[in-house]
Design an enzyme around this catalytic site. Structure first.
Site, PDB file in Angstrom:
ATOM      1  N   GLU A 280       0.655  -1.193  -0.108  1.00  0.00           N
ATOM      2  CA  GLU A 280      -0.182  -0.061   0.122  1.00  0.00           C
ATOM      3  C   GLU A 280       0.825   1.206   0.102  1.00  0.00           C
ATOM      4  OE1 GLU A 280      -3.278  -0.330   2.870  1.00  0.00           O
ATOM      5  OE2 GLU A 280      -3.996   1.722   2.016  1.00  0.00           O
ATOM      6  N   GLU A 283       1.959   1.675  -3.449  1.00  0.00           N
ATOM      7  CA  GLU A 283       0.966   2.217  -4.077  1.00  0.00           C
ATOM      8  C   GLU A 283       0.528   3.538  -3.814  1.00  0.00           C
ATOM      9  OE1 GLU A 283      -2.731  -0.006  -2.826  1.00  0.00           O
ATOM     10  OE2 GLU A 283      -3.926   0.617  -4.477  1.00  0.00           O
ATOM     11  N   CYS A 300      -8.106  -2.055   4.778  1.00  0.00           N
ATOM     12  CA  CYS A 300      -7.792  -3.623   5.479  1.00  0.00           C
ATOM     13  C   CYS A 300      -9.026  -3.630   6.271  1.00  0.00           C
ATOM     14  CB  CYS A 300      -6.426  -3.393   6.213  1.00  0.00           C
ATOM     15  SG  CYS A 300      -5.861  -1.677   6.672  1.00  0.00           S
ATOM     16  N   SER A 320      -7.357   1.441  -1.655  1.00  0.00           N
ATOM     17  CA  SER A 320      -6.378   0.804  -1.988  1.00  0.00           C
ATOM     18  C   SER A 320      -6.662  -1.023  -2.568  1.00  0.00           C
ATOM     19  CB  SER A 320      -5.397   0.636  -0.791  1.00  0.00           C
ATOM     20  OG  SER A 320      -4.256  -0.439  -0.971  1.00  0.00           O
ATOM     21  N   LYS A 359     -14.060 -10.240   9.886  1.00  0.00           N
ATOM     22  CA  LYS A 359     -12.907 -10.925   9.438  1.00  0.00           C
ATOM     23  C   LYS A 359     -13.587 -12.396   8.971  1.00  0.00           C
ATOM     24  CE  LYS A 359      -9.462  -8.200   9.013  1.00  0.00           C
ATOM     25  NZ  LYS A 359      -8.761  -8.040   7.879  1.00  0.00           N
ATOM     26  N   GLU A 362     -15.026 -11.617   5.544  1.00  0.00           N
ATOM     27  CA  GLU A 362     -14.042 -11.315   4.609  1.00  0.00           C
ATOM     28  C   GLU A 362     -13.275 -12.808   4.340  1.00  0.00           C
ATOM     29  OE1 GLU A 362     -10.636  -8.724   5.784  1.00  0.00           O
ATOM     30  OE2 GLU A 362      -9.305  -9.977   4.726  1.00  0.00           O
ATOM     31  N   GLU A 367     -12.959 -13.650  -4.037  1.00  0.00           N
ATOM     32  CA  GLU A 367     -12.177 -13.151  -4.985  1.00  0.00           C
ATOM     33  C   GLU A 367     -10.784 -13.117  -4.066  1.00  0.00           C
ATOM     34  OE1 GLU A 367     -14.845 -11.621  -4.096  1.00  0.00           O
ATOM     35  OE2 GLU A 367     -14.394  -9.665  -2.925  1.00  0.00           O
ATOM     36  N   CYS A 505      -9.262  -1.589  15.445  1.00  0.00           N
ATOM     37  CA  CYS A 505      -9.424  -2.989  15.890  1.00  0.00           C
ATOM     38  C   CYS A 505      -9.509  -3.492  17.210  1.00  0.00           C
ATOM     39  CB  CYS A 505      -8.275  -3.615  15.088  1.00  0.00           C
ATOM     40  SG  CYS A 505      -8.100  -3.446  13.224  1.00  0.00           S
TER      41      CYS A 505
END
Ligand code: FES
Ligand code: FES
Lengths: 590, 174
Positions: A280, A283, A300, A320, A359, A362, A367, A505
């Site tokens: 990142e 990027e 994230c 991102s 999560k 996720e 993908e 988090c």
């Protein structure tokens, strides 16, 4: 603002005008029992547990919303009040399953505590009870309306703090149920999976979907190789689940505990937090050089990603493309590490212990799979992990600390602070500076105090050797909207960090429940957890992701360059607009 | 046979709904949620109930979370989330009607069309409801069928009322 002085149970209290009786009582050590009230949410006044007597008033009043007035005389525990409070709680119990022994929240339930505190020692009536289907169709959140006592905290946290508005109170009277629109399964709604409903629920009406059984099976399966990772914030909060004071980090103890329960290789998500920063950061620097698209918005946090897909599909091109640390870690385990070890990736059970309920969602996103396999097979929350350790009889707080395995266990201070709001930004700045100027920030300039702390929105303009870098850091989705609205209106930013949960988090939906004397989402608690992480960072020798030797080796041996072909294939992803489109509440519903 | 209620729904109607929503939104600028009730009335007037697609549409246009719209639509007894029959039979159980025996009238309606209060017949013809004082106590017990008032109804008259309404509907759909 002027002050008012009132007498509560004979004690005089002076508080600013506009303070409620309950808040005034709190200041003089009188804790009026309460249930639907939550200090960070709007006042619902639904449960009436907090009733008090105000001299001269015709009826008892709900102290959570009744303003304190000058000269007021308040009594909080007359025989009449004590009786009434007990009756109110008893009525709640009448319509509540009596299954405390087998309930997930046993020992950690506000209703249970209240029943005890109000002196209910026997049950006199068996009334009519509601019964509804449990919704456990989704990968992350379970909704069990039978346990619901209609305090409305979940509805408010979802609408006010998160501006998701997934939940509402539907129907009326005895038939009232908290549910998503059209009683849809949570997984088909705008729910982001953040789990704050779980955090604020006084009972067990919302829970995370249990994954411990699958893990236990994998551990016992001789064919399977169990490989673990844990999020930064898990170490900052797990002690609380074992009765320790907040703010102490347990790191080596968790590695040791993982091995005791039978995990074969113990790695750490922080390794891939460093990896995320490599990608990142590169990027971001590339976007800066090429003039866009800016701002770079972090991705994230899976809650934020789903929120953006649902509520801000027009901003998806700014996210991102770097995967989250958890998914990068899983991808590296099942490719780089598996190849290195000569292990067939289909024999790897990739476990992630996370502070997060989302999560779990996720991990199911197709993908993010690598070569047809999920990068992460199962996600346990901090709570589930703590439960598992109890179940296995592990005396967690007395374990001898151990080290993580290598190479996917080595991390820097930058990886540690990911768990606190602002941490990703700080970690990225340390590396972006290096990438921009080919030199490190001086050791005393590694801390970016501007982006630390718990203010909902932090904006700063940094001077990077003459270039102004405009940042915004937000946590909690309503705060995200504040900045995004400014962005949409033409505000200029280079970098925006969004964490879905209050505190980042460390305040995740999978963290240990607030204990008997604490309040969920309490800022002090969040700050203590965050400081545990900042202390770990400060104590590290290596504090910048690009200096992580294992990361450097990973690029040399396997990935090539950040943003290179292989990195792109394994470490980056894409996003898509989701149906149902969310409707953002247009105004704060105060 | 199945009876279908005539609906005023059409593409133009949805456009007019949007215009109405915009107007209500403007009027309730300080508190958009307050626009919900008039808008839901508007919807129910057209469909006879509030269909899911209208809830979603109203939520989007008004900018109020769908779950909240569902909450409001389900809270008020005036709104219905399920399709109504062509004839909505409301039997008053208000005090005046009740003491003059309206419960027996309601029971008889329910028996005749084989529905519980709040339900509709599978053929889409009748919906039966309990109502609270309809404001016609002098004519108790009172029954309303759509907007027609039946005064001093006895259980014995119920079969006739049903037969007459059925014939009417059949004539209309023929
Ligand atoms: S805490 Fe005051 S009414 Fe519930
Ligand atoms: S009680 Fe039936 S009309 Fe008033």
């Amino acid at each position: 603002m002027s002050d008012v002085t009132l007498t509560i149970d004979g004690v005089s209290a002076t508080v600013p005008r506009g303070t409620t009786i309950m808040q005034a009582a709190d200041t003089v050590g009188i804790r009026i029992p309460r249930l639907c009230y939550h200090p960070r949410l709007s006042i619902e006044g639904a449960c009436r547990v907090c009733v008090v007597e105000v001299e001269g008033a015709r009826n008892l009043v709900a102290s959570c919303h009744y303003p304190a007035e000058d000269g007021m005389v308040v009594r909080t525990h007359t025989p009449e009040i004590l009786q009434l409070r007990r009756d109110i709680v008893e009525l709640l119990l009448d319509n509540h399953p009596e299954d405390c022994n087998t309930c997930e929240r046993d020992g950690n339930c506000e209703l249970q505590r209240l029943a005890y505190a109000t002196g209910i020692r026997e049950r006199l009536f068996a009334g009519e009870r509601k019964h509804y289907e449990k919704d456990n169709l989704g990968p992350a959140i379970i909704r069990d309306p039978d346990k619901c006592i209609l305090c409305g905290r979940c509805v408010r946290v979802c609408g006010e703090i998160q501006e998701v508005g997934c939940l509402g109170q539907v129907n009326r009277g005895f038939k009232t149920v908290v549910m998503p629109a059209h009683d849809a399964p949570m997984v088909e709604t705008v729910c982001t999976g953040c789990g704050q409903c779980v955090n604020v629920c006084p009972t067990a009406a919302f829970l995370e979907k249990d994954a411990t059984a699958d893990l236990m099976k994998a551990i016992e399966d001789p064919e399977m190789i169990v490989v673990s990772q844990m999020a930064p914030s898990v170490r900052a909060a797990i002690g609380e689940a074992f009765g320790e004071a907040p703010g102490k980090a347990y790191e080596g103890e968790i590695y040791a505990a993982m091995r005791r329960i039978g995990v074969d290789y113990v790695f750490d998500t922080q390794f891939s937090a460093d990896l995320t920063i490599m990608e990142e950061g590169a990027e971001f620097v590339k976007k800066l050089a090429e003039g866009g698209p800016l701002p770079n918005i972090t991705s994230c946090c899976p809650t934020w990603v789903k929120y953006c897909e649902t509520f801000h599909p027009n901003l998806l091109h700014l996210l991102s493309t770097a995967k989250s640390p958890m998914s990068m870690q899983g991808a590296m385990v099942k490719t780089y590490w598996a190849e290195k070890m000569g292990i067939d990736p289909s024999r790897i059970f990739s476990l992630a212990v996370m502070c997060c309920t989302c999560k779990k969602f996720e991990a199911t996103r197709p993908e993010l799979f690598v070569n047809g396999l999920p990068a992460v097979d199962r996600v346990l929350t901090t709570r589930e992990f703590a439960w598992l350790l109890r179940n296995y009889g592990i005396d967690f707080t007395h374990l001898q600390p151990e080290e993580a395995d290598n190479p996917l266990g080595e991390s820097t201070g930058a990886g540690v602070i990911f768990g606190a709001t602002g941490g990703v930004t700080e970690a990225a700045l340390r590396t972006a500076y290096y990438l921009l100027f080919q030199k490190d920030l001086p050791a005393d300039a590694l801390n970016f105090e501007q982006v630390r702390g718990l203010k909902g929105v932090r904006e700063a303009t940094l001077d990077f050797e003459g270039t102004a870098v405009r940042l915004a850091v937000v946590h909690g989705l309503s705060n995200a909207n504040e900045v995004l609205d400014r962005l949409i209106a033409g505000g200029e930013y280079h970098w925006i960090e969004v964490m879905g949960c209050p505190g980042g988090c460390v305040g995740g939906g999978g963290q240990p429940y607030a204990g008997a004397n604490a309040v969920p989402l309490d800022e002090c608690l969040l700050a203590q957890r965050a400081s545990a992480l900042y202390n770990l960072d400060a104590a590290r020798e290596i504090r910048c992701s690009h200096h992580n030797p294992s990361i450097q080796r990973l690029y040399q041996e396997y990935l090539g360059d950040p943003l290179g072909h292989k990195a792109h294939e394994l470490l980056h992803t894409y996003y898509y607009p989701r149906v149902p489109m969310g409707v953002r509440p247009q105004e704060a519903q105060v | 046979m199945r009876y279908q209620r005539k609906t005023l729904e059409s593409p133009e109607w949805w456009q007019s709904l949007d215009a109405y929503i915009a107007e209500q939104k403007e009027r309730n600028r300080d508190h958009v949620q307050s626009a919900l009730i008039p808008v839901l009335h508007h919807v129910q007037d057209t469909f006879g109930y509030i269909p899911v697609k209208a809830i979603n549409h109203v939520a989007q246009q008004l900018g109020v979370p769908t779950a909240f719209v569902c909450g409001v639509a389900s809270f008020y007894s005036y709104f219905s989330l399920t399709p109504k029959g062509i004839y909505t039979i409301s039997v008053c159980l208000g005090t005046a009607c009740y003491v003059r025996g309206s419960q027996a009238v309601l029971d008889e309606f329910c028996r005749q069309i084989n529905c519980r209060p709040g339900e509709s017949t599978p053929d889409g013809l009748f919906t039966v409801h309990e109502a609270r004082c309809l404001g016609a106590c002098g004519q108790a017990p009172v029954v309303m069928v759509n907007d027609v008032v039946y005064a001093r109804v006895t259980p014995e008259q119920v079969p006739d009322i049903i037969a007459q309404l059925t014939a009417e509907a059949q004539a209309e759909s023929a």
